[in-house]
Scaffold this motif. Sequence first.
Motif, PDB file in Angstrom:
ATOM      1  N   GLU A 243      40.307  41.484  45.259  1.00 39.39           N
ATOM      2  CA  GLU A 243      40.723  42.629  44.821  1.00 39.39           C
ATOM      3  C   GLU A 243      40.756  43.899  45.807  1.00 39.39           C
ATOM      4  OE1 GLU A 243      39.533  41.921  40.138  1.00 39.39           O
ATOM      5  OE2 GLU A 243      38.450  43.685  41.347  1.00 39.39           O
TER       6      GLU A 243
ATOM      7  N   TYR B 108      37.521  39.654  35.210  1.00 32.93           N
ATOM      8  CA  TYR B 108      38.466  39.527  36.291  1.00 32.93           C
ATOM      9  C   TYR B 108      39.651  38.872  35.846  1.00 32.93           C
ATOM     10  CZ  TYR B 108      34.339  40.793  39.390  1.00 32.93           C
ATOM     11  OH  TYR B 108      33.210  41.342  40.095  1.00 32.93           O
TER      12      TYR B 108
ATOM     13  N   THR C 126      42.724  38.958  37.932  1.00 28.70           N
ATOM     14  CA  THR C 126      42.920  38.320  39.173  1.00 28.70           C
ATOM     15  C   THR C 126      42.576  36.966  39.110  1.00 28.70           C
ATOM     16  OG1 THR C 126      41.814  40.541  39.945  1.00 28.70           O
ATOM     17  CG2 THR C 126      41.269  38.694  41.281  1.00 28.70           C
TER      18      THR C 126
END
Length: 683
Positions: free
Chosen positions: A372, A453, A456
């Motif tokens: 990230e 997450y 992602t």
Amino acid sequence: MEKSPAPENDSDEIKDAVASPHSPTVDASPPEVLQEPPEAEENEVVEDSNAEEPDLTLPQVWEEIDAFLGRNSDSPRDGGESNSDSDPIEIPRAVELLSKNVESMIDKYALDAGRSKFGHDPEEDSCFFGSVGRLSKLADKIGDLKPTAENANVLRSSSLNRTSSVLQQAMSFLEEEFRAILDEDSKTGRDDSDPKSAKTKHSSSFNNCCSQESDRCNLPEPEPPSTEEEFQQFTPETISVMSKIADAMICAGYETECCVLWMMMRRRAFKSALSERGFDVLSIDDVQRMQWDSLEREIATWIAAVKRCSTILIPGEGALSGSVFSGQPEIAQDLYGNLARSVSIRLLDFAEAVVLTQRSAEKLFKFLDMYETLQDLIAAVDGSKQYPDDPKKKEVRAEMMAVKGRIGEAAVSIFCQLESSIKSDSSKVPVPSGAVHPLTRYTMNYLEYACEYKDTLEQVFQQHHDKAVVETANGEPTDDADSSAMKASPFSVQLLTVMDLLDANLDMKSKLYKDPSLRYIFLMNNGRYIVQKIKGSSKIHELMGDTWCRRRSSDLRQYHKNYQRETWYRLLQCLNHEGLQVNGKVSKPVLKERFKSFNAMFDDIHKTQSTWVVNDEQLQSELRVSISAVVTPAYRSFLGRFNQYLDPGRQSEKYIKYQPEDIESLVDELFDGNPTSMGRRRT
């Protein structure tokens, strides 16, 4: 090196002074410098021509120099027309006076004890740069003149020779001042915070999360740079000075020296800034040998450094080079590209070294943090308006993308190892009391943590994990609404695969319990834990889908029914009315045996299941309520109908051990994990 023509650096005041010969002098040097008769040892021409001429002010000196440069603009590279070889060359005494003026001003600047020589007197600075600019033009023009029999002595004159010497002296002075200004920035404005002691965006250890069921700790995002931070510690006045120095050096043919110095000092400034923030260059071997706890802190430091670069290096440094080298945009672009690449390579090398370390489950979240962070850095590069067509900028971006891709591949690989860890957990020792299995707790905490997450992971799985068909646990394709969404989400597919493996593993472990009732308590405990974790996280619930959650809830209800059947329905057989009557009358021996069997079985169930554990309060309450709803009414009905057939007194007390209220109280003691001594409970 080919020297580029110098731009005019005249201030408005100087231009006005040149236009008016009666204007007061702005010469910052002592008057005697301009009044001192020029040396005449080697230059009879200058001595004779200057013998009776009045003193010149600095504007007048400039005016003569400009006129001389205009008359001798005969170099083909300047577009002028070459004079005849026999044309005589007259060197005005202003050439010698200009050299003396520059020397005098350098000496005066050198007497200043301050770190910065410029900026105290803007008019004086303007005079100095104006004189240096003309000096560099003189050096260029004199070098272009062709020696002839008529002008050979003139070209060998001390005045002209001194021009180059003084120009070199001025360049050395400017180079040192440029270095001093840049060096001052590398020593000021440091952030004293220690990123190694702070957490990154997420909590530092997944193991802590699993053991303590802690929530993720969020590190505040770095604040955008303020106006003062835009150019690090440089003020607009300092930037203006540096721009004048850069222009003067480049126009004098010292472009290489200027650019090399700039790159060296800016790299040093960034290295110092990163070191102050705790980031040091580590070799691949250093990273490989590092324990995870130490490497985790280094990653946190790296993340802080990259975020700082994304907010300072990308917008600020590009603007800084553009401002200092505003007159040479190509040089500014080249310097910025080289610096960005130099700093980026240092950061990317560390990320690549981390990717090469041995992979394990707890590293997933740090890898995702790094992914990230690089993604944000790339976005900053893409969003920067500085030098959009710079090939070095595109090269740096490509390298960032490559490293980000390798981190993404590693993250997918680590997450997929969760399958192997579930499959390999083949422990043959059942968890005491039917509690939640450590594998369930670990897996669900891991998934809950990972789903923070979600975006992602969906991105990295989409890019690095190809899975075209969504399958259910039995391997048959699904066609419900949830599967349609999951077909576009490889991460959802992977998540379902993990859950199916966990279900299969728990079913296998449930068979380790010899007591069928405890087997279903175990399945209920683990199933409820899973469902509650999914319902408690909107992100994981979104990935699993409503259909999956409804199916899991249905499974839990079935486990509950199976438990009731294995435990309490058998107990209710003792309260069956059938077989109690013989020839139309209640058989006391059979009735007594029924009460004895009920008491013994209930005592055994209570003794055993009060040691069992149901940690989920809602599930515990549901079980107790359902048991009481089944057992208490049946026992009250049986007792109310047949207790009259037992003789009051000792016989009744011997066989009627519990009242209905006692049954309810004892049921409320089940699943606490603490055995309760059984006593006679009567109302």
